[in-house]
Design an enzyme around this catalytic site. Structure first.
Site, PDB file in Angstrom:
ATOM      1  N   GLU A 276       0.828  -1.218   0.000  1.00 20.98           N
ATOM      2  CA  GLU A 276       0.000   0.000   0.000  1.00 20.98           C
ATOM      3  C   GLU A 276       0.861   1.268   0.000  1.00 20.98           C
ATOM      4  O   GLU A 276       0.563   2.224  -0.714  1.00 20.98           O
ATOM      5  CB  GLU A 276      -0.957  -0.007   1.199  1.00 20.98           C
ATOM      6  CG  GLU A 276      -2.034  -1.079   1.122  1.00 20.98           C
ATOM      7  CD  GLU A 276      -2.791  -1.054  -0.202  1.00 20.98           C
ATOM      8  OE1 GLU A 276      -3.189   0.021  -0.668  1.00 20.98           O
ATOM      9  OE2 GLU A 276      -2.964  -2.142  -0.787  1.00 20.98           O
TER      10      GLU A 276
ATOM     11  N   HIS B 206       2.107   1.950  -3.437  1.00 17.46           N
ATOM     12  CA  HIS B 206       1.132   2.644  -4.295  1.00 17.46           C
ATOM     13  C   HIS B 206       1.242   4.161  -4.073  1.00 17.46           C
ATOM     14  O   HIS B 206       1.178   4.946  -5.019  1.00 17.46           O
ATOM     15  CB  HIS B 206      -0.308   2.221  -3.949  1.00 17.46           C
ATOM     16  CG  HIS B 206      -0.787   0.979  -4.649  1.00 17.46           C
ATOM     17  ND1 HIS B 206      -0.714   0.800  -6.012  1.00 17.46           N
ATOM     18  CD2 HIS B 206      -1.381  -0.146  -4.160  1.00 17.46           C
ATOM     19  CE1 HIS B 206      -1.236  -0.387  -6.333  1.00 17.46           C
ATOM     20  NE2 HIS B 206      -1.636  -0.979  -5.225  1.00 17.46           N
TER      21      HIS B 206
ATOM     22  N   GLU C  62      -0.440  -2.603 -10.056  1.00 22.88           N
ATOM     23  CA  GLU C  62      -0.274  -3.708  -9.115  1.00 22.88           C
ATOM     24  C   GLU C  62       1.140  -4.271  -9.165  1.00 22.88           C
ATOM     25  O   GLU C  62       1.750  -4.522  -8.129  1.00 22.88           O
ATOM     26  CB  GLU C  62      -1.288  -4.818  -9.413  1.00 22.88           C
ATOM     27  CG  GLU C  62      -2.667  -4.508  -8.871  1.00 22.88           C
ATOM     28  CD  GLU C  62      -2.612  -4.094  -7.414  1.00 22.88           C
ATOM     29  OE1 GLU C  62      -2.410  -4.966  -6.569  1.00 22.88           O
ATOM     30  OE2 GLU C  62      -2.723  -2.893  -7.121  1.00 22.88           O
TER      31      GLU C  62
HETATM   32 ZN   LIG Z   1      -2.360  -2.835  -4.991  1.00 22.30          ZN
END
Ligand SMILES: [Zn+2]
Length: 268
Positions: free
Chosen positions: A140, A143, A202
């Site tokens: 996270e 990201h 991702e």
């Molecule tokens: Zn992700």
């Protein structure tokens, strides 16, 4: 239009493009982000405060401490990462926060721009232990470091409004803009919009996340078993985390490919 005007228009467009383009650290991908960092942070900080204020926080001190401890260690990795990748401005703007929201039915976690992290109690059994929390935290935070939220918000606004209305949308911060921002930052169920990260985002977050956790002293091999456990929770209604973080068949293979790179950063 006169020739002079056309030239000015071209210069203006070129400027927008140059200003809007930046490079993702580690992967080197050029990304297009129209939303200035100051705007992103302003939205992130105020929305996070509101979300935390409206949520019931966990009183399980053991789990709360676990999330905070992992968070601090990953934040130290992220700080080093930003220092090494010339992200001076971004580094200065981080205001880390780690909260555990009491919602057993929500299998989710997110890091909003500027280091605003929340885990839901529903994801804790799938994390299983501290290293599992580090897998999710690393992913996270990655990201956020790669500005995926800003990129998604730019795309969303551009699609909905067209480039010209973007400025106005950011200035007014309409309800619609705020909702879109929350979804772009990975907050979903509360607002009823689930915006999946792309396969590209991702795989970038997996790769950078492995490095962050390895550097914080967590064995990155744990990412493989975490994603297997997450995939097994599917059932009739996939958890929010899987809806926003689509797990392709090749995900675990890709993670395995990036493990040797991450292991270079790992010391127990
Ligand atoms: Zn992700």
């Amino acid at each position: 239009m006169t020739a002079k005007r056309i030239i000015w228009l071209q210069i203006a467009l070129l400027l927008i493009f140059v200003i809007g383009c930046q490079k993702v650290p580690i992967t080197g991908r050029t990304q297009f982000s129209l939303v200035p960092e100051s705007e992103l942070l302003q939205m992130s900080f105020s929305q996070y405060d509101e979300l935390i204020k409206d949520s019931k926080l966990s009183t399980d001190q053991r789990q709360v401490n676990m999330v905070r401890n992992v968070g601090k260690r990953i934040a130290t990795s992220a700080d080093l990462f930003m220092a090494e990748n010339n992200m001076t401005q971004q580094r200065k703007s981080y205001r880390w926060d780690f909260n555990l929201i009491q919602e057993d039915s929500t299998i989710n976690a997110f890091c909003m721009p500027g280091g605003k992290v929340a885990f839901y109690t529903g994801i804790m059994p799938i994390c299983k232990d501290e290293t599992g929390v580090a897998v999710v935290m690393g992913h996270e935070v990655a990201h956020a470091l790669a500005n995926h939220g800003g990129e998604r918000l730019s795309q969303g606004l551009a699609e909905q409004l067209g480039g010209l209305a973007l400025q106005a949308a950011l200035q007014n911060k309409s309800e619609q803009t705020q909702m879109l921002a929350l979804a772009a930052f990975g907050v979903g169920a509360q607002i009823g919009i689930l915006l999946p990260y792309s396969r590209l985002h991702e795989s970038e977050a997996d790769r950078i996340g492995l490095i962050l956790m390895a550097r914080a002293g967590y064995d990155p091999n744990a990412a493989v078993t975490f994603w297997q456990r997450m995939a097994d929770t599917g059932g009739a209604r996939p958890p929010e985390f899987l809806s926003t973080h689509p797990a392709s068949d090749t995900r675990i293979e890709n993670i395995k490919q990036h493990l040797p790179e991450a292991m270079r950063y790992y010391t127990k």
